[in-house]
Design an enzyme around this catalytic site. Structure first.
Site, short mmCIF file in Angstrom:
data_model
loop_
_atom_site.label_atom_id
_atom_site.label_comp_id
_atom_site.label_asym_id
_atom_site.label_seq_id
_atom_site.Cartn_x
_atom_site.Cartn_y
_atom_site.Cartn_z
N ALA A 36 -28.88 82.13 -23.52
CA ALA A 36 -29.87 81.24 -22.92
C ALA A 36 -31.28 81.82 -23.09
CB ALA A 36 -29.56 81.05 -21.44
N GLU A 37 -31.40 83.12 -22.97
CA GLU A 37 -32.72 83.75 -23.15
C GLU A 37 -33.18 83.62 -24.59
OE1 GLU A 37 -33.47 87.78 -21.47
OE2 GLU A 37 -31.40 87.48 -20.86
N TYR A 38 -32.21 83.80 -25.50
CA TYR A 38 -32.53 83.66 -26.93
C TYR A 38 -33.05 82.25 -27.19
CZ TYR A 38 -31.82 83.37 -31.96
OH TYR A 38 -32.01 83.16 -33.29
N ASP A 39 -32.32 81.26 -26.65
CA ASP A 39 -32.73 79.87 -26.85
C ASP A 39 -34.13 79.63 -26.31
OD1 ASP A 39 -30.33 79.45 -28.00
OD2 ASP A 39 -29.41 78.49 -26.25
N LEU A 85 -16.60 73.48 -33.54
CA LEU A 85 -16.12 72.49 -32.57
C LEU A 85 -17.30 72.00 -31.74
CD1 LEU A 85 -12.99 74.30 -31.08
CD2 LEU A 85 -12.96 72.23 -32.47
N LYS A 117 -9.21 78.42 -25.68
CA LYS A 117 -10.28 78.77 -26.63
C LYS A 117 -10.46 80.28 -26.56
CE LYS A 117 -14.68 77.22 -28.40
NZ LYS A 117 -15.27 78.49 -28.72
N ARG A 138 -15.35 83.60 -40.97
CA ARG A 138 -15.83 82.23 -41.06
C ARG A 138 -17.18 82.15 -41.76
NH1 ARG A 138 -18.84 79.13 -37.43
NH2 ARG A 138 -18.59 76.92 -37.83
N GLU A 174 -7.79 83.11 -34.53
CA GLU A 174 -8.82 83.93 -33.91
C GLU A 174 -8.33 85.37 -33.81
OE1 GLU A 174 -11.35 82.00 -33.32
OE2 GLU A 174 -12.66 82.94 -31.84
S1 IVH Z 1 -9.85 74.98 -33.82
C1 IVH Z 1 -11.55 72.37 -36.96
N1 IVH Z 1 -8.69 76.23 -31.87
O1 IVH Z 1 -13.87 78.28 -31.61
C2 IVH Z 1 -11.33 73.12 -35.72
N2 IVH Z 1 -10.81 77.01 -32.58
O2 IVH Z 1 -16.39 76.81 -31.49
C3 IVH Z 1 -11.34 74.57 -35.95
N3 IVH Z 1 -11.61 78.99 -31.40
O3 IVH Z 1 -14.79 78.68 -34.97
C4 IVH Z 1 -11.25 75.37 -34.77
N4 IVH Z 1 -9.88 79.21 -30.06
O4 IVH Z 1 -13.45 80.53 -33.87
C5 IVH Z 1 -9.77 76.16 -32.66
N5 IVH Z 1 -7.55 77.26 -30.14
C6 IVH Z 1 -8.60 77.21 -30.93
C7 IVH Z 1 -9.65 78.13 -30.83
C8 IVH Z 1 -10.75 77.99 -31.68
C9 IVH Z 1 -11.06 79.72 -30.42
C10 IVH Z 1 -12.94 79.24 -32.00
C11 IVH Z 1 -12.97 79.25 -33.50
C12 IVH Z 1 -14.00 78.25 -33.89
C13 IVH Z 1 -14.81 78.14 -32.63
C14 IVH Z 1 -15.52 76.83 -32.57
#
Ligand code: IVH
Length: 674
Positions: A36-39, A85, A117, A138, A174
């Site tokens: 947030a600070e960076y932004d 995402l 996530k 990535r 991940e």
């Molecule tokens: S799907 C096309 N599933 O979140 C969709 N991503 O903000 C590809 N990530 O770059 C990603 N857990 O590094 C997916 N269960 C999960 C995930 C996940 C973490 C990360 C991933 C992605 C980032 C996107």
């Protein structure tokens, strides 16, 4: 319209700061400010550039998409892009996302797969003929970095697949470090005097981006797989769930908490459940990911350039807790910058125990009106720095006094702290302040500067207390025998430290410059200076205007660099570094030569002793000149070696163009004069 000098200065300072933060985040995996600070810094820069468009440059950090350009490892183009995402932060936005998709899909039923996530870093691993052949980060989504050797060291990742696996299989997921492994790693790092990692994500990223796979192997990384990339010769899948089962059957780690639901309300419950229970897991998560299960429906919905429409991340809000503010203290940084910070009753928030939090400056403390003795709200988002949000006024004890900024530096010199007109920060201006001195040494030894392994914060303070280190020049005369026998300093540890100090003498000049701790001078400015001047002595001797004329330097940095080298105490430190044999020269291929031949055209014919034909032409071009293959009226001079082309010499004579031998050519290169 010309911008007032204070705006020009602020824009320069913001750019320098943002470039440094980008580098810390993307290259060093060591961010020092919250997102947030960076932004906020980016927004401030954009606002100033909006008001003063004449200040806008294409290379301003406001104009570039931050993301690292892979440098350390070979680039790998992903066969299929690795998408990002989109995020939602509350149930209303989740419902909007779901309803929009359901409308687009007509009346068909939609099933959702809910995943965690994982807060790590995305990886794509490629198998051909059942063998792991490549692993890439990535990167910017299209091109990542080749980290194959390192990924091979991760135990949970299969290196060979059972017979019958698809001919080509890309598995995405991940990479992460468990909370237990993270705590253990930091304990080791601390004991060995090495830098600590801020969180498991940074530790995982730092461990994966190692030149030596042996280091990665020692770091206990793990992976959860959640997606397929390119597949050739595999089964036909109709749902995402099937692909996850398939991955599990092949021996890939697939997270056990994945569930399917038919209703968005259940999806929301899943996210809420994990928001509450996130710390029951031995790895960090920062949300839930919802994916439409039917692959045909996914195809129907498609993607934007950045992210698929068929998936969404439900991000957890930053975690908040209340705790007691025991005191507000101040710390003095390496440039004398004084920062107030909150001393808190330790509280577990956002996956870490927080006992301290920065309060940035006097105005922030006043604005938040937090007072020692208050109960305060502490927040930590999925990033690094915990934040004091504000006081719980209902719980404020009666008669609690407002905090005032101290006027005296807490160091033994007890100098006066000053806050300059127009600045937010107080500074300790006494050059002998030991806090500043230690800070400057820590900075010099840090990864972004001279990268001296084993000379971290604790050891610098210890050595300073023992009288072994007064300034950075003393690092190179540390007496190993004085260290041996101190607690925690066995022979190996001392030898390693001395070796690391020795190695650092060969660091590039730009790192030395960064290490000198000159206000406003970050790595980009340091690179620009080393390229333009070639060695430290020329930089030291350069007038302010010459410094400011260097592309990427500008008036603010130039003034600061000039002032730094005008201080005899600083020159004494530089002399110590010189005497120790620290590298003061820029690499030859980085030096930008004086444009002595700008606008000139020099033809070379025959064989020279000291230059091949290509080298002679390159030498001319490197100085801004042209070197065409034939002589014309516009030719400045013709350089003639052994067995020259007769027609070129004749033509030059006819046109009265100067003919040069090799020594005259070298004079021309050096001075531009005939
Ligand atoms: S799907 C096309 N599933 O979140 C969709 N991503 O903000 C590809 N990530 O770059 C990603 N857990 O590094 C997916 N269960 C999960 C995930 C996940 C973490 C990360 C991933 C992605 C980032 C996107």
């Amino acid at each position: 319209m010309t911008a007032p000098p204070e705006v020009v200065a602020r824009v320069a300072a913001l750019r320098a700061e943002l470039i440094e933060h980008n580098r810390r985040y993307y290259e060093l995996d060591e961010p020092t400010i919250a997102d947030a600070e960076y932004d906020a810094l980016v927004r401030e820069l954009q606002a100033l550039e909006g008001e003063h468009p004449e200040l806008l440059t294409p290379d301003s950090p406001s104009q570039r998409v931050s993301g690292f350009a892979p440098t350390l490892f070979a680039p790998v183009r992903h066969a299929e892009p690795m998408m990002s995402l989109d995020n939602v932060f509350d149930v209303a936005d989740l419902l909007t996302w779901g309803e929009r998709n359901e409308r687009r899909l007509g009346d068909a039923a939609v099933h959702y797969v809910c995943e965690l996530k994982i807060d790590g870093l995305a990886i794509s691993i490629r198998y051909e003929g059942g063998r792991l052949v490549q692993a890439a980060t990535r990167g910017d989504g299209r091109t990542g970095e080749d980290v194959t050797g390192n990924v091979r060291t991760i135990g949970v990742i299969p290196k060979r697949l059972a017979a019958g696996a698809p001919e080509v299989l890309e598995v995405r997921g991940e990479i992460y470090m468990s909370a237990t492994a993270f705590a253990e790693l930091n304990r080791h790092q601390g004991e060995a005097g090495l830098r600590l990692f801020a969180n498991p994500r940074n530790a995982a990223a730092g461990s994966l981006r190692q030149k030596d796979p042996g280091v990665t192997a020692s770091r206990e990384l793990a992976m959860w797989c959640y997606q397929l990339g390119q597949v050739e010769g595999g089964p036909d899948f109709t749902t995402h769930w099937q692909t996850l089962e398939f991955l599990g059957d092949l021996g890939f780690p697939v997270n056990p908490e994945i569930r399917t639901f038919d209703e968005l309300s259940r999806v929301h419950e899943f996210a809420e459940h994990w928001q509450e229970h996130r710390h029951d897991l031995d790895y960090e998560i920062d949300g839930a990911v919802v994916k439409i299960d039917e692959l045909a429906q996914r195809d129907q919905l498609g993607s934007t350039s950045r992210a698929p429409r068929w998936a969404i991340a439900v991000k957890f809000p930053p975690e908040e807790r209340t705790t007691k503010l025991r005191n507000i203290s101040i710390s003095v940084g390496r440039t004398g910058r004084v920062t107030p910070f909150a001393e808190l009753e330790p509280v577990f928030v956002g996956g870490v125990t927080v006992g301290m939090a920065t309060l940035h400056n006097e105005d922030q403390v006043a604005q938040k009106d937090v007072r020692p003795g208050d109960t305060v709200i502490v927040r930590r988002a999925g990033d690094v720095i915990p934040e004091v949000v504000g006081p719980v006024l209902a719980e404020r004890p009666k008669g609690l006094r407002k905090w005032t900024f101290p006027t005296i530096c807490p160091c033994p010199v007890k100098s006066t702290l000053v806050r300059a007109e127009g600045e937010a920060q107080h500074r300790c201006v006494h050059p002998a302040c030991p806090f500043q001195r230690a800070g400057a040494i820590i900075h010099f030894a840090s990864r972004g500067a001279m990268d001296i392994e084993g000379l971290g914060e604790q050891r610098v303070y210890l050595f300073a207390d023992l009288g072994l280190l007064g300034d950075i020049g003393d690092i190179y005369s540390i007496d190993g025998d004085r260290l041996r026998g101190l607690e925690g300093f066995g022979d190996t540890s001392v030898d390693n430290l001395l070796a690391a100090i020795e190695v650092s003498k060969e660091r590039p000049l730009a790192n030395v410059l960064v290490g000198l701790n000159i206000r406003h001078l970050g790595p980009a400015g340091a690179e620009a200076l080393t390229g333009a001047f070639g060695n430290l002595d020329k930089i030291i001797a350069a007038p302010e205007q010459a410094l400011a004329a260097v592309e990427g330097v500008g008036p603010v940095i130039a003034a600061s660099v000039r002032a730094w080298f005008d201080d005899p105490a600083h020159l004494a430190v530089v002399d110590k570094l010189r005497a120790a044999g620290v590298n003061f020269d820029a690499p030859a291929d980085q030096v930008v030569l004086e444009p002595t031949l700008a606008g000139k055209s020099v033809v070379v014919t025959g064989t020279l002793d000291g230059y091949s034909r290509e080298a002679a032409e390159a030498a001319i071009k490197a100085r801004g000149g042209k070197s065409p293959g034939s002589v014309s009226k516009r030719t400045t001079a013709v350089v003639v070696g052994a067995e020259p082309g007769a027609s070129k010499v004749t033509k030059a004579e006819e046109l009265g163009i100067p003919i040069l031998d090799e020594p005259a050519f070298e004079r021309l290169l050096a001075t531009g004069e005939l």
